[in-house]
Enzyme design. Structure first.
Site, short mmCIF file in Angstrom:
data_model
loop_
_atom_site.label_atom_id
_atom_site.label_comp_id
_atom_site.label_asym_id
_atom_site.label_seq_id
_atom_site.Cartn_x
_atom_site.Cartn_y
_atom_site.Cartn_z
N PRO A 130 0.78 -1.25 0.00
CG PRO A 130 0.03 -0.93 2.19
CD PRO A 130 0.76 -1.91 1.31
CB CYS A 131 3.23 2.74 -2.38
SG CYS A 131 2.46 2.38 -3.95
CG HIS A 132 -2.94 3.40 -1.37
ND1 HIS A 132 -2.66 2.06 -1.52
CD2 HIS A 132 -3.89 3.48 -0.41
CE1 HIS A 132 -3.41 1.36 -0.69
NE2 HIS A 132 -4.16 2.20 0.01
#
Length: 167
Positions: A130-132
């Site tokens: 989850p780089c978001h």
């Protein structure tokens, strides 16, 4: 944590490409057997040759949007440098619905914000890793190496989905 990742050192089965619909857009998944080796967001004009029918990974991920608190076990092909793997592992520790700044994440692992941002840009598994959930100290930051356009719309939609679901 919704995704329980099982890292696989290699896989050599034939490639299958399929997609799932998400509140943020269509996510294209590239697999060899039951091992994902890449995910990518689909945009108009993308030349992906999508397989018809439903893959087991597809069924599992479709459930994520209905019950994101339910763990989903996924096999991912390990790739990237030791540093990138360290960043990606730390990204997986960010709780659903939470965010952290690039600089705070960098402090956790003894690195620099720019290096963390570069590792986020090179993430081969958007959504799953989850780089978001990583933002800048002054706003949204970037997503997939972009600071405007379609990728930023996807990032905003993912964060909005997680925020709404947590309420």
């Amino acid at each position: 944590m919704p995704f329980v990742i099982h890292w696989v050192e290699n896989c050599s089965r034939p490639e299958t490409v399929f997609k799932i619909q998400t509140p943020a857009g269509n996510l294209v998944l590239f697999a060899r057997g039951d091992v994902l080796f890449k995910t990518d967001w689909e945009f108009a004009g993308d030349p992906f040759q999508i397989v018809t029918g439903e893959h087991d990974i597809q069924r599992q991920l479709n459930q994520y949007w209905l019950t994101p608190e339910k763990p989903i076990h996924l096999k991912l092909l390990k790739q990237g440098s030791d540093f990138r793997n360290k960043v990606w592992a730390e990204l997986c520790r960010i709780p659903f619905g939470a965010t952290i700044t690039y600089s705070a994440l960098a402090r956790r692992i003894g690195s620099a914000a720019r290096a963390v941002g570069n590792a986020c840009r090179d993430n081969p598994f958007p959504l799953i890793i989850p780089c978001h959930r990583v933002v800048s100290v002054s706003g949204m930051g970037g997503y997939a190496g972009k600071t405007d356009g379609d990728f930023m719309t996807i990032k905003a939609r993912l964060l909005d989905f997680e925020a709404a679901y947590k309420k």
